[in-house]
Design a protein around this motif. Structure first.
Motif, mmCIF file in Angstrom:
data_model
loop_
_atom_site.group_PDB
_atom_site.id
_atom_site.type_symbol
_atom_site.label_atom_id
_atom_site.label_comp_id
_atom_site.label_asym_id
_atom_site.label_seq_id
_atom_site.Cartn_x
_atom_site.Cartn_y
_atom_site.Cartn_z
ATOM 1 N N PHE A 15 52.968 32.664 3.314
ATOM 2 C CA PHE A 15 52.377 31.943 4.663
ATOM 3 C C PHE A 15 51.274 32.614 5.463
ATOM 4 N N GLU A 16 51.210 33.836 5.399
ATOM 5 C CA GLU A 16 50.099 34.326 5.787
ATOM 6 C C GLU A 16 48.774 34.142 5.519
ATOM 7 N N LYS A 17 48.578 33.980 4.162
ATOM 8 C CA LYS A 17 47.417 33.871 3.430
ATOM 9 C C LYS A 17 47.127 32.349 4.073
ATOM 10 N N PHE A 18 48.063 31.408 3.902
ATOM 11 C CA PHE A 18 47.999 30.002 4.263
ATOM 12 C C PHE A 18 47.461 29.887 5.511
ATOM 13 N N SER A 19 47.817 30.735 6.337
ATOM 14 C CA SER A 19 47.655 30.594 7.628
ATOM 15 C C SER A 19 46.011 30.855 7.961
ATOM 16 N N ILE A 20 45.491 31.926 7.103
ATOM 17 C CA ILE A 20 44.208 32.223 7.440
ATOM 18 C C ILE A 20 43.339 30.971 6.913
#
Ligand code: SF4
Length: 472
Positions: free
Chosen positions: A277-282
């Motif tokens: 999710f963190e990578k997707f949020s970037i």
């Protein structure tokens, strides 16, 4: 940490919400479809004889050409890099013998190609093409120009490494007729840059960018990567803001491909990677910034200004893809030169030796340095057309494929459509009676939609085989 059960994203003015499970479900290993069949399908028993036969079949062809030259050398290794590179600081000592082989290969190939065929596109990639000195750049370009017939409006592009490219090299490129540049940036954050061993301050990048603008290159692309170690939504958002001050014509926003079993150096920062999710949020924040700034999301990592020809080609359905990404030059045979480079004709893919000694040995022996390849079947061509159109246009009118290939779409692709039913339930596609439409959400998961039409993909083995990176 999961902060929400549903995710919202603004994509070019359209706000979409989707459940978090969709992200987990579809962020799986999958091909990027720069070719179909994909490279793992190519065969080692395809060698020089097969490649020569394929070239011979095109002897009387008048189709336009696309040429590619691979320059594999770099001064230092960026630790995220997945390319086939050779690190050396010896410059002339390593580049001169390489250039000599490259020229021999070009000469040998040009003798087999109808001289009337026009080159519509030339691209130099790497490695670092500007590892060559200005004089070597001129030598290689003049050699290509002497052996091929360039269209007056040919698209002539090169990848530029801002840390090592001089103003003299830029002036030489422009004088020779290069009109397109692609600048590698990736991320401006100092901690990210230090961790990946690529320190390239904004001011340095801006200086070379401004020089190139002043020299009159008609199109400048910038490459960024999300998912690098220590990246956060805030830090990468600052990088994107800085890029927007440069106003490039195109932006490629690649997902970092973590494949430490292939690229060992990537293991050094494995504990600092933004994941899930963190990578997707970037990615989400970047995509929102770029579309808010007026760039169009072409699909599969690429953004362009609305007036750019990529957008026009997407609107009139002439956009296509090749090994360099999206291109407006449909219908070209691609001949590639240099170590590890890949040629693509209508019926055949062929890849050169990946290692310098084998490449040199083949060229020195007077052979075409092909390592592996594949002759594509009629079914491959049909599936390639379907996958290509999905990735380029997001809409696939069934009649277009039926006319071109003489099939009844729903009958031929019954199993594929059954696979797509699940993607329709997840709102990634709309299965209309006469077309397949990728939804706005589906455009984020384009690779997954394309995978539904891949008859050669071993879906059960995908994770275990560890051949492909994740789709996001
Ligand atoms: S300069 Fe480009 S090709 Fe060379 S190591 Fe860095 S990312 Fe890879």
């Amino acid at each position: 940490m999961r902060t929400t059960e549903s995710i919202a994203i603004d994509l070019g003015g359209e706000r979409i919400n989707f459940p978090l499970e969709i992200l987990e479900k579809y962020n799986q290993p999958g091909p990027r479809y720069t070719s179909y069949p994909t490279a793992p399908e190519w065969r080692d028993d395809f060698g020089e004889a097969e490649w020569l036969a394929a070239i011979e079949e095109t002897r009387t062809s008048t189709a336009p050409l696309s040429l590619y030259a691979h320059l594999p050398f770099c001064q230092s290794l960026c630790l995220f890099c997945g390319c086939n590179v050779i690190i050396s600081k010896k410059h002339e000592e390593v580049s001169a013998p390489y250039l000599a082989r490259l020229k021999q290969e070009i000469t040998r190939m040009s003798e087999r190609i109808n001289p009337a065929r026009q080159v519509q596109q030339l691209h130099w990639g790497g490695g670092t093409p500007t590892y060559l000195s200005a004089a070597q750049i001129e030598e290689l370009f003049n050699h290509l120009a002497a052996h091929f017939n360039f269209a007056p409006d040919a698209e002539i592009g090169i990848e530029i490494e801002p840390r090592t490219t001089s103003e003299e090299q830029c002036r030489t490129l422009r004088r020779l007729g290069f009109n397109r540049l692609s600048l590698g940036v990736q991320d401006f954050d100092p901690l990210v840059q230090k961790t990946v061993n690529r320190v390239q301050p904004y001011e340095m990048t801006k200086a070379i960018f401004d020089t190139c603008r002043e020299l009159g290159f008609s199109s400048i692309n910038v490459d960024l990567i999300y998912g690098l170690p220590h990246q956060t939504v805030e830090s990468f958002s600052r990088t994107v803001d800085k890029i927007l001050t440069l106003s490039p014509d195109r932006i490629a926003l690649f997902s970092y491909a973590h494949v430490p079993w292939l690229k060992k150096q990537q293991g050094s920062f494995a504990n600092h990677l933004p994941m899930g999710f963190e990578k997707f949020s970037i990615f989400r924040r970047a995509i929102e910034q770029l579309t808010e700034a007026g760039y169009r999301y072409i699909g599969m990592d690429h953004f362009a200004r609305p007036e750019d020809e990529l957008c026009r080609a997407q609107d009139d359905r002439t956009l296509t893809r090749n090994f360099q990404g999206y291109t407006t030059k449909a219908g070209c045979d691609l001949y590639a030169f240099g170590v590890s480079s890949i040629s693509s004709l209508e019926n055949v893919y062929a890849q050169n030796w990946r290692d310098l000694p084998q490449y040199y040995e083949a060229v020195d022996a007077g052979r075409l340095p092909v390592m592996r390849g594949m002759r594509v079947t009629a079914e491959d061509k049909l599936r390639r057309a379907v996958i290509n159109r999905i990735l380029c246009h997001g809409t696939l009118p069934k009649a277009e494929i039926e006319r071109e290939f003489g099939i009844v779409f729903d009958e031929y692709f019954a199993a594929d459509l059954a696979r797509l039913a699940e993607l329709e339930r997840d709102q990634l596609v709309r299965l209309n009676p006469d077309s397949i439409e990728v939804t706005t959400l589906g455009r984020i998961f384009m690779r997954n939609v394309a995978m539904a039409f891949d008859a050669r993909l071993n879906r059960e083995e995908l994770v275990r085989q560890r051949v492909f990176s994740r789709t996001l």
